[in-house]
Design a protein around this motif. Structure first.
Motif, PDB file in Angstrom:
ATOM      1  N   THR A 328      11.194  74.322   7.677  1.00 53.39           N
ATOM      2  CA  THR A 328      12.803  74.540   8.032  1.00 53.39           C
ATOM      3  C   THR A 328      12.986  73.477   8.974  1.00 53.39           C
ATOM      4  OG1 THR A 328      12.806  76.549   7.438  1.00 53.39           O
ATOM      5  CG2 THR A 328      14.400  75.628   8.720  1.00 53.39           C
ATOM      6  N   LEU A 329      14.092  72.546   8.697  1.00 50.39           N
ATOM      7  CA  LEU A 329      14.527  71.497   9.399  1.00 50.39           C
ATOM      8  C   LEU A 329      15.866  71.640   9.892  1.00 50.39           C
ATOM      9  CD1 LEU A 329      14.343  68.814  10.794  1.00 50.39           C
ATOM     10  CD2 LEU A 329      14.918  67.615   8.604  1.00 50.39           C
ATOM     11  N   PHE A 330      16.131  72.267  11.194  1.00 47.65           N
ATOM     12  CA  PHE A 330      17.569  72.532  11.713  1.00 47.65           C
ATOM     13  C   PHE A 330      18.321  71.448  12.443  1.00 47.65           C
ATOM     14  CE2 PHE A 330      19.856  74.533  15.140  1.00 47.65           C
ATOM     15  CZ  PHE A 330      20.938  75.336  14.210  1.00 47.65           C
ATOM     16  N   PHE A 331      19.292  70.861  12.040  1.00 49.30           N
ATOM     17  CA  PHE A 331      20.340  69.849  12.623  1.00 49.30           C
ATOM     18  C   PHE A 331      21.435  70.691  13.446  1.00 49.30           C
ATOM     19  CE2 PHE A 331      18.277  66.850   9.474  1.00 49.30           C
ATOM     20  CZ  PHE A 331      17.790  66.073  10.522  1.00 49.30           C
ATOM     21  N   LEU A 332      21.274  70.680  14.695  1.00 46.74           N
ATOM     22  CA  LEU A 332      22.347  70.940  15.368  1.00 46.74           C
ATOM     23  C   LEU A 332      23.204  69.823  15.847  1.00 46.74           C
ATOM     24  CD1 LEU A 332      24.083  72.987  17.014  1.00 46.74           C
ATOM     25  CD2 LEU A 332      22.812  72.579  19.132  1.00 46.74           C
ATOM     26  N   ILE A 333      24.396  69.765  15.176  1.00 45.47           N
ATOM     27  CA  ILE A 333      25.397  68.517  15.332  1.00 45.47           C
ATOM     28  C   ILE A 333      26.628  68.910  16.123  1.00 45.47           C
ATOM     29  CG2 ILE A 333      26.554  66.858  13.761  1.00 45.47           C
ATOM     30  CD1 ILE A 333      24.886  67.542  11.436  1.00 45.47           C
ATOM     31  N   SER A 334      26.697  68.509  17.257  1.00 47.53           N
ATOM     32  CA  SER A 334      27.518  68.888  18.113  1.00 47.53           C
ATOM     33  C   SER A 334      27.793  68.002  19.376  1.00 47.53           C
ATOM     34  CB  SER A 334      26.897  70.500  18.593  1.00 47.53           C
ATOM     35  OG  SER A 334      27.727  70.797  19.673  1.00 47.53           O
ATOM     36  N   ASP A 335      28.952  68.361  20.330  1.00 47.16           N
ATOM     37  CA  ASP A 335      29.035  67.560  21.588  1.00 47.16           C
ATOM     38  C   ASP A 335      28.414  68.299  22.622  1.00 47.16           C
ATOM     39  OD1 ASP A 335      30.621  69.633  21.800  1.00 47.16           O
ATOM     40  OD2 ASP A 335      32.432  68.676  21.900  1.00 47.16           O
ATOM     41  N   LEU A 336      27.547  69.652  22.116  1.00 47.61           N
ATOM     42  CA  LEU A 336      26.959  70.564  23.136  1.00 47.61           C
ATOM     43  C   LEU A 336      27.828  71.031  24.333  1.00 47.61           C
ATOM     44  CD1 LEU A 336      23.600  68.458  23.531  1.00 47.61           C
ATOM     45  CD2 LEU A 336      24.197  70.375  21.871  1.00 47.61           C
ATOM     46  N   GLU A 337      29.048  70.946  24.191  1.00 42.96           N
ATOM     47  CA  GLU A 337      30.084  71.555  25.130  1.00 42.96           C
ATOM     48  C   GLU A 337      29.984  72.986  24.787  1.00 42.96           C
ATOM     49  OE1 GLU A 337      33.411  69.327  25.523  1.00 42.96           O
ATOM     50  OE2 GLU A 337      32.338  67.756  26.590  1.00 42.96           O
ATOM     51  N   GLU A 338      29.024  73.818  25.172  1.00 41.45           N
ATOM     52  CA  GLU A 338      29.066  74.968  24.730  1.00 41.45           C
ATOM     53  C   GLU A 338      29.977  75.984  25.524  1.00 41.45           C
ATOM     54  OE1 GLU A 338      28.717  77.250  22.870  1.00 41.45           O
ATOM     55  OE2 GLU A 338      26.817  78.426  22.963  1.00 41.45           O
ATOM     56  N   GLY A 339      30.941  76.888  25.005  1.00 36.09           N
ATOM     57  CA  GLY A 339      31.888  77.425  25.495  1.00 36.09           C
ATOM     58  C   GLY A 339      31.433  79.119  25.735  1.00 36.09           C
ATOM     59  N   GLY A 340      30.396  79.406  24.834  1.00 35.76           N
ATOM     60  CA  GLY A 340      29.670  80.619  24.819  1.00 35.76           C
ATOM     61  C   GLY A 340      28.622  80.917  25.867  1.00 35.76           C
ATOM     62  N   ASN A 341      27.577  81.394  25.622  1.00 35.59           N
ATOM     63  CA  ASN A 341      26.542  81.835  26.403  1.00 35.59           C
ATOM     64  C   ASN A 341      25.490  80.789  26.374  1.00 35.59           C
ATOM     65  OD1 ASN A 341      24.262  82.850  27.594  1.00 35.59           O
ATOM     66  ND2 ASN A 341      24.337  85.002  26.825  1.00 35.59           N
ATOM     67  N   ARG A 342      25.460  79.785  27.469  1.00 33.76           N
ATOM     68  CA  ARG A 342      24.952  78.778  27.532  1.00 33.76           C
ATOM     69  C   ARG A 342      23.413  79.128  27.561  1.00 33.76           C
ATOM     70  NH1 ARG A 342      27.774  73.834  29.029  1.00 33.76           N
ATOM     71  NH2 ARG A 342      26.052  72.930  29.978  1.00 33.76           N
ATOM     72  N   ALA A 343      23.029  80.030  28.565  1.00 38.23           N
ATOM     73  CA  ALA A 343      21.646  80.227  28.864  1.00 38.23           C
ATOM     74  C   ALA A 343      21.097  81.045  27.526  1.00 38.23           C
ATOM     75  CB  ALA A 343      21.479  81.391  29.690  1.00 38.23           C
ATOM     76  N   GLY A 344      21.998  81.890  26.874  1.00 35.52           N
ATOM     77  CA  GLY A 344      21.385  82.518  25.699  1.00 35.52           C
ATOM     78  C   GLY A 344      21.224  81.474  24.414  1.00 35.52           C
ATOM     79  N   MET A 345      22.310  80.444  24.356  1.00 30.98           N
ATOM     80  CA  MET A 345      21.852  79.429  23.495  1.00 30.98           C
ATOM     81  C   MET A 345      20.792  78.572  23.786  1.00 30.98           C
ATOM     82  SD  MET A 345      22.242  75.828  23.677  1.00 30.98           S
ATOM     83  CE  MET A 345      22.690  74.635  22.411  1.00 30.98           C
ATOM     84  N   LEU A 346      20.277  78.154  24.762  1.00 36.10           N
ATOM     85  CA  LEU A 346      18.918  77.621  24.973  1.00 36.10           C
ATOM     86  C   LEU A 346      17.781  78.379  24.721  1.00 36.10           C
ATOM     87  CD1 LEU A 346      20.054  75.726  28.669  1.00 36.10           C
ATOM     88  CD2 LEU A 346      19.616  74.836  26.386  1.00 36.10           C
ATOM     89  N   ARG A 347      17.983  79.610  25.053  1.00 33.94           N
ATOM     90  CA  ARG A 347      16.814  80.394  24.768  1.00 33.94           C
ATOM     91  C   ARG A 347      16.625  80.761  23.210  1.00 33.94           C
ATOM     92  NH1 ARG A 347      18.881  84.009  28.927  1.00 33.94           N
ATOM     93  NH2 ARG A 347      20.068  85.240  27.311  1.00 33.94           N
ATOM     94  N   ARG A 348      17.709  80.836  22.395  1.00 30.80           N
ATOM     95  CA  ARG A 348      17.610  81.066  21.017  1.00 30.80           C
ATOM     96  C   ARG A 348      16.931  79.879  20.528  1.00 30.80           C
ATOM     97  NH1 ARG A 348      20.026  85.048  18.171  1.00 30.80           N
ATOM     98  NH2 ARG A 348      21.386  85.601  19.949  1.00 30.80           N
ATOM     99  N   ILE A 349      17.479  78.503  20.942  1.00 35.36           N
ATOM    100  CA  ILE A 349      17.176  77.620  19.961  1.00 35.36           C
ATOM    101  C   ILE A 349      15.728  76.961  20.442  1.00 35.36           C
ATOM    102  CG2 ILE A 349      17.683  75.721  21.880  1.00 35.36           C
ATOM    103  CD1 ILE A 349      18.827  74.270  19.232  1.00 35.36           C
ATOM    104  N   ALA A 350      15.292  77.348  21.715  1.00 34.86           N
ATOM    105  CA  ALA A 350      13.810  77.157  22.092  1.00 34.86           C
ATOM    106  C   ALA A 350      12.857  78.081  21.273  1.00 34.86           C
ATOM    107  CB  ALA A 350      13.588  77.565  23.716  1.00 34.86           C
ATOM    108  N   ASP A 351      13.352  79.550  21.104  1.00 35.21           N
ATOM    109  CA  ASP A 351      12.495  80.483  20.157  1.00 35.21           C
ATOM    110  C   ASP A 351      12.689  80.003  18.889  1.00 35.21           C
ATOM    111  OD1 ASP A 351      12.305  82.258  22.480  1.00 35.21           O
ATOM    112  OD2 ASP A 351      13.939  83.567  21.814  1.00 35.21           O
TER     113      ASP A 351
END
Length: 416
Positions: A328-351
């Motif tokens: 699986t190749l996952f591309f996150l195409i974004s300006d990374l200006e997270e308006g939601g849960n920043r810590a949760g986002m980092l944990r999820r993408i690290a997992d």
């Protein structure tokens, strides 16, 4: 300078107005609201009434409103040509696209409609949307295309076909630029590592066959007479072993150009039977656009540019499509200006990365190809071993090939 805006919303009661703007009804806040309506030149008058200071969000609102209603700045986008006689240069300015996204984020939906309609009239966009013959004669421009897509809900019925044809010109130009290289990159990377004793003309490894048989060159015939042929192993092209490419595409206001490139690339990938492709668009909501991948123009019109950003929520949605992490190749195409849960986002993408998924962050490009992104978030992703790139779209096929082959991506410049 904002009297026109005030007039447009005058049918609202004071309570409705302040409720829609999300502001408490105390005196100070009411004065701040009227300061926003009347503009910066009214600040001295109000400052004597209270300690007037705009919050960060109110300051953004002030800038957004000034871009449309400040007569002295002629629309606020540096455009001095937009009068009634012509569209001027304003519509092709990429700042407008980002501004429209800010408006969607800052204001209530009904007020957004009012402001956007005024933008069409005051910033030189009206003629383009209401006079299709003008658009038909314009040269393709990706900045203008992203602005039009942002305003697609305001396009009148009689102009829709002309707008579609204009967008199609952009798509065809970019497609010519990228399609062959993307197909070559995927073909070169997918299922090419192993060889098979089973002969198949379509699976022949010509490069290895020629290099291994150079010693069998026949001078009289002037050609190589191969003693042994080499064939790629195609058994791994079954559904269970196909590469799965997921494109998770941010559709917030700064993403206009990136969304156009991403849509075209997504459609090229989706047309290749050797891989599976999933296309997801997100702001604070999520839309799965995979079924629209047959036509890049249809796919583009499926995006709703503008609004907030909830990357964490979108990644959570995409996780359900990961069947074989190693493939699986996952591309996150974004300006990374997270308006939601920043810590949760980092944990999820690290997992996700830890599970074996190849994760790559493609940063937003805007204003003629310049990167636009949250540098702090990019640094944190890079610290997790997730490469973040803001590269020229023409380099994407090379990046794609290296990623599919599992090669080192360090030669690409990381944007920190």
């Amino acid at each position: 300078m904002f009297f026109e805006f005030a007039k447009r919303i005058s049918q609202l009661s004071e309570a409705q107005f302040f409720t829609r703007m999300g502001i408490c009804m105390d005196i100070k806040e009411q004065i701040s609201r009227w300061r926003l309506i009347l503009g910066q030149e009214s600040e001295n008058r109000f400052s004597g009434m209270t300690d007037l200071s705009l919050t960060q969000e109110q300051d953004l609102m002030d800038q957004a409103l000034a871009s449309i209603y400040n007569r002295t700045e002629l629309g606020g986008f540096g455009n001095g040509n937009q009068g009634a006689s012509g569209a001027g240069k304003g519509p092709s300015n990429p700042q407008i696209t980002r501004w429209l996204g800010d408006v969607r984020t800052l204001f209530d939906k009904e007020l957004v409609t009012v402001i956007q309609n005024d933008a069409v009239t005051r910033c030189g966009l009206k003629q383009l949307l209401f006079e299709p013959e003008l658009l038909e004669n314009m040269e393709p421009d990706i900045g203008l295309a992203s602005t039009i897509l942002m305003l697609k809900d305001q396009i009148p019925k009689r102009s829709k076909e002309s707008v579609r044809e204009f967008i199609k010109k952009i798509v065809e130009e970019i497609n010519k630029l990228l399609e062959q290289d993307i197909r070559r990159a995927v073909t070169a990377a997918v299922n090419k590592r192993n060889h098979s004793p089973i002969p198949s003309a379509s699976a022949m490894d010509y490069k290895m066959t020629i290099s291994r048989n150079l010693k069998h060159y026949n001078l009289e015939l002037g050609t190589i007479v191969p003693e042994h042929f080499y064939f790629f192993d195609r058994t791994s092209t079954t559904a269970a072993n196909k590469w799965n490419i997921i494109l998770d595409i941010d559709q917030s206001g700064s993403m206009g150009e990136s969304v156009i490139y991403s849509s075209i690339i997504s459609c090229i990938l989706a047309s290749m039977s050797s891989i599976k492709t999933r296309i997801v668009a997100f702001d604070t909501n999520i839309v799965d656009l995979t079924e629209k991948s047959d036509d890049p123009v249809d796919l583009l019109f499926g995006f709703q540019l503008g609004g907030g950003t909830d990357i964490n929520k979108s990644i959570a949605y995409c996780e359900q499509f990961i069947e074989n992490p190693a493939k699986t190749l996952f591309f996150l195409i974004s300006d990374l200006e997270e308006g939601g849960n920043r810590a949760g986002m980092l944990r999820r993408i690290a997992d996700m990365k830890e599970s074996g998924v190849t994760v790559i962050s493609l940063l937003a490009i805007a204003d003629g190809g310049k990167p636009y992104y949250d540098a702090q978030m990019a640094q944190k992703l890079a610290g997790l071993g997730i490469p973040c790139f803001a590269c020229n779209p023409q380099l994407l096929p090379t990046l794609l090939e290296k990623a599919l082959k599992g090669q080192d991506l360090s030669k690409f410049e990381k944007m920190k």
